[in-house]
Design an enzyme around this catalytic site. Structure first.
Site, PDB file in Angstrom:
ATOM      1  CD  GLU A  32      -4.733 -10.553   8.121  1.00  0.00           C
ATOM      2  OE1 GLU A  32      -4.919 -10.652   6.897  1.00  0.00           O
ATOM      3  OE2 GLU A  32      -5.496 -11.045   8.969  1.00  0.00           O
ATOM      4  NE  ARG A 259      -2.717  -8.293  -5.494  1.00  0.00           N
ATOM      5  CZ  ARG A 259      -2.475  -8.719  -4.251  1.00  0.00           C
ATOM      6  NH1 ARG A 259      -1.417  -9.421  -3.986  1.00  0.00           N
ATOM      7  NH2 ARG A 259      -3.314  -8.447  -3.292  1.00  0.00           N
ATOM      8  CE  LYS A 269      -0.390 -12.449   2.974  1.00  0.00           C
ATOM      9  NZ  LYS A 269      -1.114 -11.658   3.975  1.00  0.00           N
TER      10      LYS A 269
END
Length: 749
Positions: A32, A259, A269
């Site tokens: 994204e 991850r 983030k």
RNA sequence: UGGGGUAUCGCCAAGCGGUAAGGCAUCAGCUUUUGGUGCUGACAUUCGGGGGUUCGAAUCCCUCUACCCCAUCCA
């Protein structure tokens, strides 16, 4: 090289290729565009593009831009840049989910027409309440009863922007009592009167991830949709959407991996953004940040990042990789690539009292073990600088460099010894008077002097002043949570380091090894030949003598584990258990397994009616059959209790070994064929005759003399190896008990 | 009515019933005009715990434990 172990994703891909599920594989990297990519993205890029490359497939770069309020084009640029920098090619246009909005919208209409989606008009709060909790079922909104026409109308109006945000929502009609929370009528579309950075103001509704992602994958012909573990629960929706729309095959399937986590590093983030916004770091490309831009600016090579990703592997276990592994990757990469150069970080003047004039010394840019050509001239005169840390008036034992009574070599040049130490009024050493040995010059050394170290130096007048930015880890904690865990010394700026002139004037490279210091990178933004700035990429590895840390002895403590309570048996189960242990003489563990499971006990009873061999029956049922019955009902089984009895009969009669029995069982479970038939058609009757077995054993022993030796040396585990080999040679038909015995005896003498 | 995952050396990670791969880290030794590199060697009698099945289990079965994810109109 080809025998390297494959990760589970590649194994899936290979299987799907082999079975012709797909004839070309397509993956995608679907970020994204709402933040700067970091090394976690690099892992995903490496996986998706790497797999496509390995199997002659294709990988799309797709911006998953379904949320207009958070996304921006600056991030898509950063994302594109990251992929390119890592050396991958998305061949063709960058894809955008927003490009598919029309099609996705049509699919939504199809779902409505199928009665599989409805417009819900509950408020946000109510929706949450209706969803239920993890431990309780939800209930469906009354609006789920709306007619298809009404839904169609409402949805159309939603699209046309006739409602305010939050007024309505499109949901899939699945199951409000699903144990998977994600399946409780997931949201498909929400109203958002926002400007989309690409779609502009065309849309008043935007699809949710769960609806857009699977369809985007499908439309792009993606075969393997690879994402991280937190989407495991979303896989059900992914499949539901694609299945209920009954799209033309082939369709993609989702696979999840863990991850990336790195200690002393923060990857969220949101928290990264916090650091940038609070000026805790100098922007997104701060060399201390784990962003791609950060690593790039710091001087990491794309290859080193790729090597790192390959080195850590791909699996499903949540893990925390040691930063040392990353540091190894960059050192390892740079070691064979980069010129060595002399730089003095913390200068200390040395005057060589017995040296006259000046000269230029030829010095190779690369050490003997790096097969690269290139050299430069080092100016030399009586006034030079060495690093402060390379002289010690009162050295510890094991100090290799210059001291009042220890000579040292100036790398590529002469050996010097200390004659006099000059201090200022504070007692700080400001200069060393030294003497050199004229016949000790590098390459023509006839002095016979042995020194323990060769140190870097620069000539006083020729040296160039540079700024060096020395980076340490950003956080002081292994698992940092935020700003409070910042390492206050993560950036040290050295304003007046001195470097040999060729580095600036010839600029043979952008990355260098400053000998004995580490790897450095000419800062791509602030560097100029008038004002050179270097970033420290990573230090050289330091072995124990230099860092002289006491080795830590960590005592290993075995954790004591307290077992929880086992649920009590019901009365019926208790009774069964009694019967099994008393009458059938089953051991309590097997009896327990059988008694507690309705399907198993029923199956066992039926089999027992066929053959009075309770123990063997119970064993195979509580083990092998139990596996099958985990996901199936008895009537879904391809085989019957009677067939199991038949199989056990053959074991009882010693026609086949238990090993073969398993093979036969597998076959039976798959095909439903009779065990006798399987044994006959494949000739699986076991071999117990030593006359046949012995020659085979002999051969195996002859072929493995070193293992025989190891066995005789005390490695008794190897018995299993030999038995395995013999069994393999007999295609599993050897009677393992007999083989064991025979091998054991034969190996003894 | 909870569900879905995961657990193998200090850190990653292979392994899919027959000798516990490999990398990082660490520790030795050799080489070295970088206390770098390279080379050699050492480093899991045991796979989260306990049982069971088997000639043989990290792998199959039962059970317990710990950790992660899911109740955003985020992705």
């Amino acid at each position: 090289m080809e025998n390297k172990s494959k990760d589970f994703l590649r194994r899936v891909v290979e299987k799907d290729l082999k079975s012709n599920k797909y004839n070309k594989i397509v993956t995608r990297f679907p970020p994204e565009p709402n933040g700067f990519p970091h090394i976690g993205h690099a892992k995903s890029i490496s996986i998706n593009f790497g797999i496509a490359k390995d199997y002659q497939g294709h990988c799309n770069l797709r911006m998953d831009d379904t949320n207009p309020t958070t996304e921006d084009t600056q991030y898509v640029e950063a994302l594109k840049d990251a992929v390119e920098w890592l050396g991958f090619d998305w061949e063709g246009n960058v894809r955008y989910t927003s490009d598919y909005f029309d099609e996705i919208y049509n699919y939504a209409i199809r779902l409505i027409k199928m009665g599989k989606a409805y417009v819900d008009s509950l408020g946000e709060e109510e929706i949450r309440e209706y969803r239920g909790t993890v431990k309780s079922v939800g209930k469906r909104s009354k609006y789920a009863e709306r007619s298809i026409t009404e839904n169609l109308e409402l949805f159309e109006k939603m699209k046309n922007g006739e409602f305010s945000e939050g007024k309505h929502i499109l949901r899939a009609k699945i199951d409000m009592s699903s144990p998977n929370m994600k399946m409780r009528d997931p949201l498909l579309y929400r109203i958002r009167h926002a400007h989309h950075f690409r779609a502009g103001d065309k849309w008043a509704i935007y699809p949710m991830y769960d609806f857009a992602h699977c369809l985007s994958d499908y439309m792009e012909g993606v075969t393997h949709s690879i994402c991280t573990l937190e989407f495991e629960n979303n896989r059900d929706i992914y499949n539901w959407v694609l299945d209920t729309l009954s799209l033309n095959p082939p369709r993609p399937y989702q696979h999840e991996f863990a991850r990336l986590g790195i200690n002393y590093t923060m990857m969220s983030k949101r928290k990264l953004l916090e650091l940038v916004e609070n000026d805790a770091v100098n922007g997104w490309d701060d060399p201390r940040l784990p962003t791609i831009a950060g690593y790039k600016r710091r001087g990491y090579t794309p290859q080193s990042i790729l090597n790192f990703c390959e080195g850590i592997g791909i699996a499903k276990a949540n893990s925390m990789v040691d930063v040392a592994q990353l540091e190894f990757s960059i050192r390892d990469d740079l070691n064979t690539k980069v010129p060595r150069v002399l730089c003095v970080m913390n200068p200390l003047k040395v005057t060589i009292t017995n040296y006259q004039g000046s000269e230029e010394i030829e010095a190779s840019y690369y050490p003997h073990d790096v097969p690269k050509e290139g050299s430069r001239k080092l100016p030399f005169s009586k006034e030079i600088y060495i690093d402060r840390s390379d002289f010690k008036q009162n050295p510890d034992k094991g100090y290799f460099r210059l001291t009042p009574n220890q000579a040292v070599r100036l790398k590529y040049a002469y050996i010097i010894s200390c004659q006099e130490i000059i201090k200022d009024e504070n007692g700080e050493i400001i200069e060393i008077k030294a003497e050199y040995y004229p016949n000790s010059k590098s390459g023509e050394d006839k002095s016979g002097i042995k020194v323990k170290s060769a140190i870097q130096w620069v000539e006083k007048n020729a040296a160039k002043e540079i700024e060096v930015r020395v980076y340490d880890r950003l956080f002081k904690n292994e698992a940092p949570q935020g700003i409070e865990d910042l390492n206050p010394n993560s950036l040290q700026i050295i304003k007046n380091a001195l470097i040999e002139p060729a580095v600036i004037t010839d600029k043979p490279d952008e990355r260098f090894q400053f000998e004995r210091e580490g790897y450095f990178y000419a800062d791509p933004i602030d560097y100029s030949s008038e004002f050179p700035v270097f970033n420290k990429i990573v230090g050289l590895k330091e072995s124990s003598a230099k860092k002289k840390k006491a080795p830590q002895v960590v005592e290993k403590i075995k954790k004591i584990q307290i077992d929880g309570e086992v649920v009590a048996m019901s009365e019926d189960q208790e009774a069964l258990f009694e019967k099994y242990t008393k009458e059938d003489k089953l051991n309590s563990e097997v009896a327990n397994t059988l008694a507690r499971d309705k399907k198993l006990s029923a199956f066992y009873q039926e089999a027992l009616n066929e053959l009075k061999s309770p123990i063997n029956l119970a064993n195979i049922i509580s083990n092998e059959v139990a596996r099958e019955l985990k996901s199936k009902e008895i009537n879904e089984l391809k085989f019957s209790p009677k067939q199991i009895a038949e199989l056990i009969k053959m074991i009882d009669d010693e026609l086949i070994s238990t090993k073969i029995a398993k093979v036969v069982y597998e076959e039976m479970a798959k095909s439903g064929k009779n065990p006798k038939q399987i044994v006959e058609s494949k000739g699986l009757i076991q071999i117990s005759d030593p006359k046949i077995l012995l020659p085979i054993i002999e051969e195996i022993i002859d072929k493995n003399p070193d293992n025989v030796e190891k066995f005789r040396g005390g490695n008794t585990k190897l018995l299993g190896f030999f038995v395995g080999q013999v069994l393999k040679a007999t295609k599993g038909k050897g009677n393992p008990k007999v083989v064991n015995l025979l091998v054991g005896e034969r190996l003894k003498d």
